[in-house]
Design an enzyme around this catalytic site. Structure first.
Site, PDB file in Angstrom:
ATOM      1  N   ASN A   1       0.870  -1.179   0.000  1.00  0.00           N
ATOM      2  CA  ASN A   1       0.000   0.000   0.000  1.00  0.00           C
ATOM      3  C   ASN A   1       0.906   1.228   0.000  1.00  0.00           C
ATOM      4  OD1 ASN A   1      -1.803   2.029   0.400  1.00  0.00           O
ATOM      5  ND2 ASN A   1      -2.516   1.356   2.414  1.00  0.00           N
ATOM      6  N   TRP A   2       1.025   1.830  -1.178  1.00  0.00           N
ATOM      7  CA  TRP A   2       1.949   2.965  -1.302  1.00  0.00           C
ATOM      8  C   TRP A   2       1.398   4.240  -0.679  1.00  0.00           C
ATOM      9  CZ3 TRP A   2       4.002   2.431  -7.094  1.00  0.00           C
ATOM     10  CH2 TRP A   2       4.883   1.355  -7.147  1.00  0.00           C
ATOM     11  N   LYS A   3       0.105   4.232  -0.353  1.00  0.00           N
ATOM     12  CA  LYS A   3      -0.529   5.439   0.209  1.00  0.00           C
ATOM     13  C   LYS A   3      -0.242   6.629  -0.717  1.00  0.00           C
ATOM     14  CE  LYS A   3      -0.333   3.303   4.708  1.00  0.00           C
ATOM     15  NZ  LYS A   3      -0.263   3.417   6.153  1.00  0.00           N
TER      16      LYS A   3
ATOM     17  N   GLU B   1      -5.787  -4.637  10.557  1.00  0.00           N
ATOM     18  CA  GLU B   1      -4.773  -3.599  10.785  1.00  0.00           C
ATOM     19  C   GLU B   1      -5.111  -2.833  12.066  1.00  0.00           C
ATOM     20  OE1 GLU B   1      -2.680  -2.424   6.832  1.00  0.00           O
ATOM     21  OE2 GLU B   1      -4.391  -1.133   7.096  1.00  0.00           O
TER      22      GLU B   1
ATOM     23  N   GLY C   1       2.298   2.408  10.991  1.00  0.00           N
ATOM     24  CA  GLY C   1       3.290   3.474  10.878  1.00  0.00           C
ATOM     25  C   GLY C   1       3.991   3.819  12.181  1.00  0.00           C
TER      26      GLY C   1
ATOM     27  N   SER D   1       3.119  -1.949  10.619  1.00  0.00           N
ATOM     28  CA  SER D   1       4.556  -2.058  10.901  1.00  0.00           C
ATOM     29  C   SER D   1       5.145  -3.407  10.491  1.00  0.00           C
ATOM     30  CB  SER D   1       4.842  -1.758  12.380  1.00  0.00           C
ATOM     31  OG  SER D   1       4.441  -0.434  12.686  1.00  0.00           O
TER      32      SER D   1
ATOM     33  N   GLY E   1       2.742  -0.886   4.407  1.00  0.00           N
ATOM     34  CA  GLY E   1       2.849   0.520   4.033  1.00  0.00           C
ATOM     35  C   GLY E   1       4.299   0.909   3.818  1.00  0.00           C
ATOM     36  N   GLY E   2       4.901   1.522   4.838  1.00  0.00           N
ATOM     37  CA  GLY E   2       6.245   2.101   4.725  1.00  0.00           C
ATOM     38  C   GLY E   2       7.275   1.187   4.076  1.00  0.00           C
TER      39      GLY E   2
HETATM   40  P1  13P Z   1       2.852   0.559   7.804  1.00  0.00           P
HETATM   41  O1  13P Z   1       3.339  -0.725   7.197  1.00  0.00           O
HETATM   42  O2  13P Z   1       3.619   1.763   7.351  1.00  0.00           O
HETATM   43  O3  13P Z   1       2.718   0.450   9.292  1.00  0.00           O
HETATM   44  O4  13P Z   1       1.373   0.799   7.216  1.00  0.00           O
HETATM   45  C1  13P Z   1       0.466  -0.243   7.310  1.00  0.00           C
HETATM   46  C2  13P Z   1      -0.722   0.100   6.502  1.00  0.00           C
HETATM   47  O5  13P Z   1      -1.459   1.009   6.801  1.00  0.00           O
HETATM   48  C3  13P Z   1      -0.953  -0.712   5.295  1.00  0.00           C
HETATM   49  O6  13P Z   1      -2.221  -0.468   4.771  1.00  0.00           O
END
Ligand code: 13P
Length: 249
Positions: A7-9, A162, A168, A207, A228-229
């Site tokens: 998920n690149w957001k 999640e 994050g 995370s 995400g990250g």
């Molecule tokens: P992180 O992996 O940055 O914690 O984000 C998780 C997320 O929101 C994936 O949708």
């Protein structure tokens, strides 16, 4: 089946997304195991570029959101059919950032879920409790409420658990917490889908990183990760994909 979705957001531009795809496609291990289903959820502006880059490979493209309405005067929004037209196979729905920042309610998400099915997109429904809800021992009621939008006979879907406090923060939920939540989600699915419930992959998100992914995949009922990250770096993403392929279910 193992699943790993990036998920690149609201990150990356065409040059960095192109470099990501080049690195991914150049990795020989991508052609190997077929047991890990990879997904990338780029921002809208990169959907077509990424879909074209990964076409014919074992990688699905997901939208990060779309509107429930099929078309109309909704400046700044896009529809499920537009995601499909841009090459998406699925759509993330109900991410906590959209629930929190975009004011998305369960009622709205029920409509989006149906719209995704109508457009033949695979919904990846995100659910999870906040820290306050966990501390108030409301985790299971929250999950139950968020899952109630599935109705009595849901279509095909993936779920991501999640916990909001783990997103994050670098603070991944503990194995026991993840196991309990995933078992609860599976049991809720069983009440609606009988045997088909076993075919719904339940991913964990919050995370996730290369150094904790192998341990995560040992937890019963964890099919993979929504990342995400750590998904913005192709080397980290591929490291996690390899871990997933090694531990195929
Ligand atoms: P992180 O992996 O940055 O914690 O984000 C998780 C997320 O929101 C994936 O949708």
């Amino acid at each position: 089946m193992r699943c790993l979705v990036a998920n690149w957001k609201m990150n990356l531009l065409s040059a960095s997304a192109g470099a990501f795809c080049d690195a991914l496609l150049a990795d020989p291990s991508l052609a190997g195991s077929s047991g890990c289903q990879l997904g990338i959820a780029p921002p809208f502006t990169l959907l077509k570029q990424v879909s074209e880059a990964v076409r014919g490979r074992r990688i699905s493209v997901f939208g990060q959101n779309a509107r429930a309405e099929a078309e109309g005067a909704y400046t700044g929004d896009i529809s499920m059919a537009m995601l499909k037209d841009a090459g998406c196979a699925g759509v993330i729905l109900g991410h906590s950032e959209r629930r929190r920042l975009g004011g998305e309610t369960d009622a709205l998400l029920a409509a989006k879920l149906q719209a995704a099915w109508d457009a033949e997109l695979l919904p990846l429904l995100c659910i999870g409790e906040t820290l306050e809800e966990r501390e108030a021992e409301q985790t299971f009621p929250v999950l139950q409420r968020q899952l109630s939008i599935l109705g009595p006979k849901p279509g095909p879907l993936w779920i991501a658990y999640e916990p909001v406090w783990a997103i994050g923060t670098g603070r991944r939920a503990e194995a026991k917490q993840i196991q309990e939540a995933h078992a609860y989600i599976r049991a809720e699915l069983m009440t609606r889908m009988d045997e088909a419930a076993w075919r719904v992959p339940i991913l964990y998100g919050g995370s996730v990183a290369p150094d904790n992914f192998a341990e995560l995949l040992q937890i019963p009922e964890v099919a993979g990760g929504l990342v995400g990250g750590a998904s913005l770096d192709p080397a980290k993403f591929m490291a996690m994909a390899k871990t997933a392929a090694k531990t195929e279910e």
